[in-house]
Design a protein around this motif. Structure first.
Motif, mmCIF file in Angstrom:
data_model
loop_
_atom_site.group_PDB
_atom_site.id
_atom_site.type_symbol
_atom_site.label_atom_id
_atom_site.label_comp_id
_atom_site.label_asym_id
_atom_site.label_seq_id
_atom_site.Cartn_x
_atom_site.Cartn_y
_atom_site.Cartn_z
ATOM 1 N N PHE A 198 1.052 -1.428 0.081
ATOM 2 C CA PHE A 198 -0.089 -0.111 -0.051
ATOM 3 C C PHE A 198 0.592 1.479 0.178
ATOM 4 O O PHE A 198 1.855 1.477 0.607
ATOM 5 N N THR A 199 0.527 2.497 -1.020
ATOM 6 C CA THR A 199 0.769 3.314 -1.135
ATOM 7 C C THR A 199 -0.023 4.538 -0.920
ATOM 8 O O THR A 199 -0.543 4.863 -0.763
ATOM 9 N N ASN A 200 1.504 5.939 -0.557
ATOM 10 C CA ASN A 200 0.259 6.788 -0.518
ATOM 11 C C ASN A 200 0.023 7.527 -1.474
ATOM 12 O O ASN A 200 0.616 7.311 -2.806
ATOM 13 N N ASP A 201 -0.546 9.215 -1.761
ATOM 14 C CA ASP A 201 -0.614 9.740 -2.390
ATOM 15 C C ASP A 201 0.707 9.987 -3.694
ATOM 16 O O ASP A 201 1.036 10.545 -4.279
ATOM 17 N N ILE A 221 -6.064 4.743 -0.225
ATOM 18 C CA ILE A 221 -4.446 4.552 -0.408
ATOM 19 C C ILE A 221 -4.167 3.664 -1.327
ATOM 20 O O ILE A 221 -5.354 3.451 -1.668
ATOM 21 N N TYR A 222 -3.302 3.789 -2.293
ATOM 22 C CA TYR A 222 -3.828 3.116 -3.496
ATOM 23 C C TYR A 222 -2.691 1.370 -3.180
ATOM 24 O O TYR A 222 -1.927 1.214 -1.915
ATOM 25 N N VAL A 229 -8.283 2.802 -2.133
ATOM 26 C CA VAL A 229 -9.306 1.864 -1.346
ATOM 27 C C VAL A 229 -8.888 2.572 0.503
ATOM 28 O O VAL A 229 -8.361 3.152 0.270
ATOM 29 N N ASN A 230 -9.653 2.429 0.961
ATOM 30 C CA ASN A 230 -9.665 2.872 2.289
ATOM 31 C C ASN A 230 -9.895 0.941 2.976
ATOM 32 O O ASN A 230 -10.164 0.263 2.727
ATOM 33 N N VAL A 231 -8.892 1.145 4.018
ATOM 34 C CA VAL A 231 -8.606 -0.016 4.561
ATOM 35 C C VAL A 231 -8.691 0.056 6.493
ATOM 36 O O VAL A 231 -8.563 1.215 6.826
ATOM 37 N N ILE A 232 -9.189 -0.847 6.971
ATOM 38 C CA ILE A 232 -9.292 -0.685 8.602
ATOM 39 C C ILE A 232 -9.593 -2.478 9.123
ATOM 40 O O ILE A 232 -9.098 -3.140 8.670
ATOM 41 N N ALA A 250 -16.845 3.027 2.215
ATOM 42 C CA ALA A 250 -16.642 3.494 3.857
ATOM 43 C C ALA A 250 -15.585 2.593 4.808
ATOM 44 O O ALA A 250 -16.563 1.519 5.069
ATOM 45 N N PRO A 251 -14.776 2.480 5.674
ATOM 46 C CA PRO A 251 -13.973 1.471 5.348
ATOM 47 C C PRO A 251 -14.383 1.080 6.931
ATOM 48 O O PRO A 251 -14.738 -0.089 7.390
ATOM 49 N N GLU A 252 -15.561 2.380 7.986
ATOM 50 C CA GLU A 252 -16.323 1.105 8.688
ATOM 51 C C GLU A 252 -17.640 0.311 8.453
ATOM 52 O O GLU A 252 -17.820 -0.905 9.029
ATOM 53 N N LYS A 253 -17.912 0.851 7.443
ATOM 54 C CA LYS A 253 -19.269 -0.470 6.587
ATOM 55 C C LYS A 253 -18.822 -1.185 5.941
ATOM 56 O O LYS A 253 -19.539 -2.125 5.940
ATOM 57 N N GLY A 254 -17.532 -1.368 5.750
ATOM 58 C CA GLY A 254 -16.597 -2.336 4.942
ATOM 59 C C GLY A 254 -16.367 -3.705 6.257
ATOM 60 O O GLY A 254 -16.803 -4.902 5.704
#
Length: 381
Positions: A198-201, A221-222, A229-232, A250-254
Protein backbone atom coordinates in the motif's frame (compact mmCIF):
# COMPACT_ATOMS: atom_id res chain seq x y z
CA UNK A 1 -42.85 -33.93 6.83
CA UNK A 2 -41.30 -33.48 3.38
CA UNK A 3 -44.43 -34.85 1.73
CA UNK A 4 -46.16 -31.55 2.57
CA UNK A 5 -43.71 -29.60 0.39
CA UNK A 6 -44.91 -29.32 -3.18
CA UNK A 7 -41.41 -29.16 -4.65
CA UNK A 8 -42.72 -29.15 -8.22
CA UNK A 9 -44.73 -26.06 -7.29
CA UNK A 10 -41.47 -24.35 -6.32
CA UNK A 11 -39.74 -25.55 -9.48
CA UNK A 12 -42.26 -23.91 -11.81
CA UNK A 13 -40.62 -20.60 -10.92
CA UNK A 14 -37.13 -21.88 -11.75
CA UNK A 15 -37.80 -23.90 -14.93
CA UNK A 16 -39.76 -22.52 -17.88
CA UNK A 17 -41.07 -25.89 -19.06
CA UNK A 18 -43.72 -27.70 -17.01
CA UNK A 19 -42.27 -31.15 -17.71
CA UNK A 20 -38.81 -30.10 -16.52
CA UNK A 21 -40.29 -28.41 -13.45
CA UNK A 22 -42.16 -31.61 -12.59
CA UNK A 23 -39.05 -33.79 -12.90
CA UNK A 24 -36.90 -31.27 -11.05
CA UNK A 25 -39.43 -31.24 -8.22
CA UNK A 26 -39.28 -35.03 -7.90
CA UNK A 27 -35.47 -34.97 -7.83
CA UNK A 28 -35.32 -32.09 -5.32
CA UNK A 29 -37.74 -33.90 -3.00
CA UNK A 30 -35.61 -37.05 -3.22
CA UNK A 31 -32.43 -35.05 -2.49
CA UNK A 32 -34.00 -33.69 0.70
CA UNK A 33 -35.25 -37.14 1.71
CA UNK A 34 -31.98 -38.95 0.97
CA UNK A 35 -29.80 -36.01 2.08
CA UNK A 36 -27.45 -36.98 -0.68
CA UNK A 37 -26.29 -35.77 -4.13
CA UNK A 38 -25.59 -39.31 -5.35
CA UNK A 39 -27.83 -40.49 -8.17
CA UNK A 40 -28.14 -43.98 -6.66
CA UNK A 41 -29.35 -42.58 -3.31
CA UNK A 42 -31.74 -40.15 -4.98
CA UNK A 43 -33.23 -42.78 -7.31
CA UNK A 44 -34.11 -45.01 -4.33
CA UNK A 45 -36.10 -42.17 -2.75
CA UNK A 46 -38.15 -41.42 -5.85
CA UNK A 47 -41.38 -43.23 -6.64
CA UNK A 48 -41.34 -46.21 -9.00
CA UNK A 49 -38.36 -48.45 -9.75
CA UNK A 50 -34.87 -47.20 -8.68
CA UNK A 51 -33.30 -48.34 -11.93
CA UNK A 52 -35.90 -46.48 -13.96
CA UNK A 53 -35.52 -43.45 -11.69
CA UNK A 54 -31.77 -43.44 -12.28
CA UNK A 55 -32.41 -43.13 -16.02
CA UNK A 56 -34.99 -40.41 -15.40
CA UNK A 57 -32.37 -38.34 -13.57
CA UNK A 58 -29.82 -38.88 -16.33
CA UNK A 59 -32.30 -37.80 -18.99
CA UNK A 60 -33.18 -34.74 -16.95
CA UNK A 61 -29.51 -33.75 -16.72
CA UNK A 62 -29.26 -34.07 -20.51
CA UNK A 63 -32.31 -31.90 -21.18
CA UNK A 64 -32.10 -29.25 -18.44
CA UNK A 65 -29.46 -26.99 -16.94
CA UNK A 66 -30.20 -26.31 -13.25
CA UNK A 67 -27.16 -24.02 -13.12
CA UNK A 68 -29.27 -21.35 -14.83
CA UNK A 69 -32.06 -21.93 -12.31
CA UNK A 70 -29.70 -21.16 -9.39
CA UNK A 71 -29.21 -17.62 -10.71
CA UNK A 72 -32.95 -17.05 -10.28
CA UNK A 73 -32.51 -17.45 -6.50
CA UNK A 74 -30.84 -14.04 -6.33
CA UNK A 75 -32.47 -11.82 -3.67
CA UNK A 76 -33.05 -8.40 -5.18
CA UNK A 77 -33.23 -6.76 -1.73
CA UNK A 78 -29.90 -8.27 -0.60
CA UNK A 79 -27.47 -5.66 0.81
CA UNK A 80 -24.40 -7.48 -0.54
CA UNK A 81 -23.25 -10.57 -2.44
CA UNK A 82 -20.82 -13.02 -0.85
CA UNK A 83 -18.30 -15.09 -2.80
CA UNK A 84 -16.33 -17.86 -1.15
CA UNK A 85 -14.64 -21.09 -2.25
CA UNK A 86 -14.86 -24.39 -0.43
CA UNK A 87 -12.96 -27.61 -1.01
CA UNK A 88 -14.79 -30.74 -2.15
CA UNK A 89 -12.53 -33.72 -1.53
CA UNK A 90 -12.71 -36.75 -3.83
CA UNK A 91 -9.91 -38.99 -2.52
CA UNK A 92 -10.93 -42.02 -4.61
CA UNK A 93 -11.47 -40.14 -7.89
CA UNK A 94 -8.01 -40.64 -9.35
CA UNK A 95 -9.18 -40.82 -12.97
CA UNK A 96 -12.00 -38.25 -12.94
CA UNK A 97 -11.00 -35.52 -15.43
CA UNK A 98 -12.14 -32.51 -13.38
CA UNK A 99 -10.59 -33.69 -10.09
CA UNK A 100 -7.17 -32.33 -9.19
CA UNK A 101 -5.20 -31.79 -6.00
CA UNK A 102 -6.40 -29.62 -3.14
CA UNK A 103 -4.43 -27.02 -1.21
CA UNK A 104 -2.58 -29.59 0.92
CA UNK A 105 -0.96 -30.91 -2.27
CA UNK A 106 -2.09 -34.51 -1.60
CA UNK A 107 -5.86 -34.85 -1.33
CA UNK A 108 -7.82 -35.33 -4.55
CA UNK A 109 -10.71 -32.93 -5.10
CA UNK A 110 -11.90 -29.64 -6.57
CA UNK A 111 -13.06 -26.19 -5.49
CA UNK A 112 -16.60 -24.91 -5.49
CA UNK A 113 -16.75 -21.10 -5.66
CA UNK A 114 -20.24 -20.08 -4.58
CA UNK A 115 -21.98 -16.73 -4.84
CA UNK A 116 -24.77 -16.10 -2.36
CA UNK A 117 -26.87 -13.47 -0.64
CA UNK A 118 -27.32 -13.35 3.16
CA UNK A 119 -30.44 -14.76 4.76
CA UNK A 120 -31.04 -15.14 8.52
CA UNK A 121 -27.62 -16.31 9.58
CA UNK A 122 -27.16 -18.39 6.42
CA UNK A 123 -26.96 -17.54 2.71
CA UNK A 124 -29.03 -18.37 -0.38
CA UNK A 125 -26.91 -19.42 -3.39
CA UNK A 126 -27.25 -17.43 -6.61
CA UNK A 127 -24.37 -18.73 -8.72
CA UNK A 128 -21.24 -20.88 -8.67
CA UNK A 129 -18.36 -22.33 -10.66
CA UNK A 130 -16.12 -25.33 -10.00
CA UNK A 131 -12.46 -25.72 -10.84
CA UNK A 132 -9.44 -27.75 -9.79
CA UNK A 133 -5.67 -27.82 -10.17
CA UNK A 134 -6.24 -30.08 -13.17
CA UNK A 135 -8.89 -27.99 -14.95
CA UNK A 136 -6.83 -24.81 -14.56
CA UNK A 137 -3.57 -26.66 -15.30
CA UNK A 138 -1.93 -25.33 -12.13
CA UNK A 139 -2.09 -21.85 -13.71
CA UNK A 140 -2.92 -18.90 -11.45
CA UNK A 141 -4.12 -16.94 -14.49
CA UNK A 142 -6.58 -19.73 -15.29
CA UNK A 143 -7.81 -19.69 -11.70
CA UNK A 144 -8.44 -15.96 -11.98
CA UNK A 145 -10.43 -16.59 -15.15
CA UNK A 146 -12.63 -19.05 -13.27
CA UNK A 147 -13.23 -16.39 -10.60
CA UNK A 148 -14.19 -13.93 -13.34
CA UNK A 149 -16.55 -16.51 -14.86
CA UNK A 150 -18.37 -16.75 -11.54
CA UNK A 151 -18.70 -12.98 -11.16
CA UNK A 152 -19.92 -12.58 -14.75
CA UNK A 153 -22.91 -14.82 -14.00
CA UNK A 154 -24.34 -12.31 -11.53
CA UNK A 155 -22.72 -9.10 -12.75
CA UNK A 156 -26.02 -7.59 -13.87
CA UNK A 157 -27.60 -8.59 -10.56
CA UNK A 158 -25.00 -7.04 -8.29
CA UNK A 159 -25.67 -3.42 -9.21
CA UNK A 160 -24.43 -1.14 -6.43
CA UNK A 161 -24.22 -3.98 -3.93
CA UNK A 162 -20.68 -4.75 -2.78
CA UNK A 163 -19.03 -8.09 -3.37
CA UNK A 164 -17.72 -9.59 -0.13
CA UNK A 165 -14.60 -11.65 -0.82
CA UNK A 166 -11.96 -13.52 1.12
CA UNK A 167 -8.22 -12.89 1.07
CA UNK A 168 -7.41 -14.97 -2.01
CA UNK A 169 -9.32 -12.47 -4.17
CA UNK A 170 -7.00 -9.53 -3.45
CA UNK A 171 -4.99 -9.88 -6.67
CA UNK A 172 -4.54 -6.77 -8.82
CA UNK A 173 -6.25 -7.91 -12.04
CA UNK A 174 -9.51 -8.63 -10.20
CA UNK A 175 -9.39 -5.36 -8.26
CA UNK A 176 -8.84 -3.39 -11.46
CA UNK A 177 -11.70 -5.21 -13.19
CA UNK A 178 -14.09 -4.57 -10.30
CA UNK A 179 -13.17 -0.88 -10.26
CA UNK A 180 -13.59 -0.64 -14.04
CA UNK A 181 -17.03 -2.28 -13.75
CA UNK A 182 -17.87 0.08 -10.86
CA UNK A 183 -18.49 -2.84 -8.51
CA UNK A 184 -17.82 -2.04 -4.87
CA UNK A 185 -15.94 -4.68 -2.91
CA UNK A 186 -15.07 -5.71 0.63
CA UNK A 187 -12.04 -8.00 0.84
CA UNK A 188 -10.20 -9.47 3.79
CA UNK A 189 -6.46 -8.88 3.61
CA UNK A 190 -3.74 -11.43 4.14
CA UNK A 191 -0.87 -9.62 5.88
CA UNK A 192 1.22 -12.76 6.25
CA UNK A 193 4.45 -13.53 4.43
CA UNK A 194 3.45 -11.77 1.16
CA UNK A 195 1.15 -8.86 2.07
CA UNK A 196 -0.11 -6.48 -0.62
CA UNK A 197 1.80 -3.22 -0.91
CA UNK A 198 0.00 0.00 0.00
CA UNK A 199 1.22 3.49 -0.87
CA UNK A 200 0.03 7.05 -0.30
CA UNK A 201 -0.52 9.81 -2.87
CA UNK A 202 3.23 10.42 -3.03
CA UNK A 203 3.99 6.79 -3.74
CA UNK A 204 5.51 6.14 -0.32
CA UNK A 205 4.98 2.67 1.09
CA UNK A 206 2.68 2.49 4.12
CA UNK A 207 2.87 -0.03 6.93
CA UNK A 208 -0.44 -1.14 8.41
CA UNK A 209 -0.44 -1.48 12.19
CA UNK A 210 -3.05 -1.84 14.89
CA UNK A 211 -2.71 -2.49 18.62
CA UNK A 212 -4.66 -5.22 20.49
CA UNK A 213 -8.09 -3.96 21.47
CA UNK A 214 -7.99 -1.09 18.98
CA UNK A 215 -9.09 -0.21 15.46
CA UNK A 216 -6.97 1.55 12.81
CA UNK A 217 -8.30 3.24 9.67
CA UNK A 218 -6.37 4.19 6.50
CA UNK A 219 -8.39 6.23 4.03
CA UNK A 220 -7.76 6.70 0.32
CA UNK A 221 -4.55 4.76 -0.14
CA UNK A 222 -3.38 2.78 -3.14
CA UNK A 223 -3.25 -1.01 -3.25
CA UNK A 224 -0.27 -2.16 -5.32
CA UNK A 225 0.08 1.40 -6.57
CA UNK A 226 -3.02 1.12 -8.77
CA UNK A 227 -6.35 0.80 -6.95
CA UNK A 228 -7.63 3.46 -4.55
CA UNK A 229 -9.15 1.86 -1.44
CA UNK A 230 -9.91 2.31 2.24
CA UNK A 231 -8.38 -0.10 4.76
CA UNK A 232 -9.51 -0.84 8.29
CA UNK A 233 -7.99 -3.14 10.89
CA UNK A 234 -9.44 -4.25 14.20
CA UNK A 235 -7.87 -6.43 16.87
CA UNK A 236 -10.56 -7.73 19.15
CA UNK A 237 -9.83 -9.14 22.58
CA UNK A 238 -9.35 -12.88 22.62
CA UNK A 239 -8.08 -13.05 19.04
CA UNK A 240 -4.46 -13.86 18.22
CA UNK A 241 -4.39 -11.65 15.13
CA UNK A 242 -6.17 -8.53 13.88
CA UNK A 243 -8.71 -8.56 11.07
CA UNK A 244 -7.84 -6.33 8.12
CA UNK A 245 -10.38 -5.37 5.48
CA UNK A 246 -9.89 -3.47 2.22
CA UNK A 247 -12.90 -1.81 0.61
CA UNK A 248 -14.15 0.83 -1.80
CA UNK A 249 -16.85 1.67 0.74
CA UNK A 250 -16.47 3.68 3.93
CA UNK A 251 -14.03 1.58 6.01
CA UNK A 252 -16.37 1.18 8.97
CA UNK A 253 -19.17 0.00 6.68
CA UNK A 254 -16.80 -2.39 4.93
CA UNK A 255 -15.78 -3.97 8.24
CA UNK A 256 -19.40 -4.33 9.32
CA UNK A 257 -20.30 -6.07 6.07
CA UNK A 258 -17.30 -8.40 6.10
CA UNK A 259 -18.08 -9.57 9.62
CA UNK A 260 -21.43 -10.77 8.24
CA UNK A 261 -19.79 -12.98 5.58
CA UNK A 262 -19.64 -15.92 8.01
CA UNK A 263 -23.15 -16.64 6.76
CA UNK A 264 -21.82 -18.38 3.67
CA UNK A 265 -19.46 -20.54 5.74
CA UNK A 266 -22.39 -21.65 7.89
CA UNK A 267 -24.25 -22.52 4.70
CA UNK A 268 -21.31 -24.62 3.53
CA UNK A 269 -21.46 -26.48 6.84
CA UNK A 270 -25.17 -27.19 6.33
CA UNK A 271 -24.63 -28.25 2.73
CA UNK A 272 -21.93 -30.71 3.72
CA UNK A 273 -23.29 -32.01 7.02
CA UNK A 274 -27.02 -32.10 6.21
CA UNK A 275 -27.13 -32.64 2.43
CA UNK A 276 -23.64 -34.15 2.04
CA UNK A 277 -22.73 -31.99 -0.94
CA UNK A 278 -19.12 -33.07 -0.52
CA UNK A 279 -20.16 -36.59 -1.63
CA UNK A 280 -21.20 -35.49 -5.12
CA UNK A 281 -20.07 -38.07 -7.70
CA UNK A 282 -20.40 -37.71 -11.49
CA UNK A 283 -18.16 -38.71 -14.37
CA UNK A 284 -18.29 -35.37 -16.19
CA UNK A 285 -17.80 -31.87 -14.82
CA UNK A 286 -20.98 -30.67 -16.53
CA UNK A 287 -23.19 -33.27 -14.85
CA UNK A 288 -21.39 -32.78 -11.55
CA UNK A 289 -22.17 -29.05 -11.69
CA UNK A 290 -25.79 -29.75 -12.59
CA UNK A 291 -26.11 -32.00 -9.54
CA UNK A 292 -24.43 -29.36 -7.38
CA UNK A 293 -27.00 -26.88 -8.70
CA UNK A 294 -29.88 -29.21 -7.76
CA UNK A 295 -28.46 -29.63 -4.25
CA UNK A 296 -28.14 -25.84 -3.90
CA UNK A 297 -31.77 -25.43 -4.98
CA UNK A 298 -32.84 -28.14 -2.52
CA UNK A 299 -30.87 -26.33 0.17
CA UNK A 300 -32.57 -23.00 -0.60
CA UNK A 301 -36.07 -24.50 -0.46
CA UNK A 302 -35.28 -26.50 2.67
CA UNK A 303 -33.84 -23.41 4.33
CA UNK A 304 -36.83 -21.20 3.49
CA UNK A 305 -39.39 -23.77 4.59
CA UNK A 306 -37.40 -24.68 7.69
CA UNK A 307 -37.04 -21.05 8.73
CA UNK A 308 -40.78 -20.53 8.54
CA UNK A 309 -41.41 -23.70 10.53
CA UNK A 310 -38.84 -22.61 13.10
CA UNK A 311 -40.66 -19.30 13.54
CA UNK A 312 -43.82 -21.22 14.41
CA UNK A 313 -41.97 -23.55 16.78
CA UNK A 314 -39.60 -21.16 18.52
CA UNK A 315 -40.66 -17.65 17.58
CA UNK A 316 -39.38 -15.15 15.03
CA UNK A 317 -35.92 -13.49 15.02
CA UNK A 318 -37.54 -10.40 16.53
CA UNK A 319 -38.85 -12.49 19.43
CA UNK A 320 -35.43 -14.07 19.88
CA UNK A 321 -33.90 -10.59 19.98
CA UNK A 322 -36.52 -9.52 22.51
CA UNK A 323 -35.38 -12.34 24.78
CA UNK A 324 -31.91 -10.84 25.00
CA UNK A 325 -33.27 -7.31 25.53
CA UNK A 326 -35.27 -8.31 28.60
CA UNK A 327 -38.76 -8.46 27.12
CA UNK A 328 -41.10 -11.26 28.13
CA UNK A 329 -40.54 -14.04 25.60
CA UNK A 330 -40.34 -17.74 26.55
CA UNK A 331 -36.64 -18.46 27.10
CA UNK A 332 -36.66 -21.66 25.05
CA UNK A 333 -37.78 -19.78 21.95
CA UNK A 334 -34.84 -17.39 21.82
CA UNK A 335 -32.45 -20.23 22.67
CA UNK A 336 -33.60 -22.58 19.94
CA UNK A 337 -33.99 -19.86 17.33
CA UNK A 338 -30.28 -19.07 17.67
CA UNK A 339 -29.23 -22.71 17.94
CA UNK A 340 -30.65 -24.28 14.78
CA UNK A 341 -30.76 -23.37 11.12
CA UNK A 342 -34.01 -23.74 9.21
CA UNK A 343 -32.63 -26.68 7.23
CA UNK A 344 -31.68 -28.47 10.46
CA UNK A 345 -35.19 -27.93 11.82
CA UNK A 346 -36.72 -29.32 8.63
CA UNK A 347 -34.51 -32.41 8.32
CA UNK A 348 -33.59 -33.25 11.90
CA UNK A 349 -36.23 -31.93 14.32
CA UNK A 350 -39.47 -33.60 15.24
CA UNK A 351 -42.13 -31.23 13.93
CA UNK A 352 -45.09 -30.75 16.29
CA UNK A 353 -47.19 -28.48 14.09
CA UNK A 354 -50.55 -29.72 12.83
CA UNK A 355 -50.98 -30.73 9.20
CA UNK A 356 -53.18 -27.71 8.62
CA UNK A 357 -50.58 -25.31 9.97
CA UNK A 358 -47.82 -27.00 7.97
CA UNK A 359 -49.81 -26.64 4.76
CA UNK A 360 -50.41 -22.96 5.51
CA UNK A 361 -46.73 -22.38 6.29
CA UNK A 362 -45.51 -24.05 3.11
CA UNK A 363 -48.08 -22.24 0.97
CA UNK A 364 -46.87 -18.91 2.40
CA UNK A 365 -43.25 -19.88 1.71
CA UNK A 366 -44.11 -20.80 -1.86
CA UNK A 367 -45.67 -17.39 -2.38
CA UNK A 368 -42.60 -15.70 -0.91
CA UNK A 369 -40.39 -17.89 -3.09
CA UNK A 370 -42.32 -16.80 -6.18
CA UNK A 371 -41.78 -13.14 -5.26
CA UNK A 372 -38.07 -13.75 -4.65
CA UNK A 373 -37.54 -15.50 -8.00
CA UNK A 374 -39.67 -13.14 -10.08
CA UNK A 375 -37.96 -10.10 -8.57
CA UNK A 376 -34.55 -11.64 -9.30
CA UNK A 377 -35.54 -12.45 -12.88
CA UNK A 378 -36.70 -8.87 -13.48
CA UNK A 379 -33.43 -7.61 -12.06
CA UNK A 380 -31.38 -10.03 -14.17
CA UNK A 381 -33.21 -9.27 -17.41
Amino acid sequence: MLEFINTSGFMQFLFDRDDLAEKAGQIIEAILESRSPRLSDISHRMKENPEANYKVIQRFLERADPREAVIRLFQEEAPFVIADPTEISRPQAKKTPYVGTLKDGRTKGFWLLMLATPFRGRAIPCGFVTYSSRTIAEDVTSRNQEHDRAFQTVKRLVGERPLVLDREFSYLSLLEKLVAEKVNFVIRLNLGSHPPVFTNDEGRRMGLTVAPGETAVYRQIYCKGQVLVNVIGTWEKGFRKPLWVMTTLAPEKGLEIYQARMKIEESFKDLKSLLHLDKVVNKTQSNMEKMVALVLIAYAIGLLVGESIRDHLYGSPEQASATTSGQHVPAHKGKYWALYSGLFVLLKQKITLTHQVLEQVILAVQRAFACLVLAGVRCYV
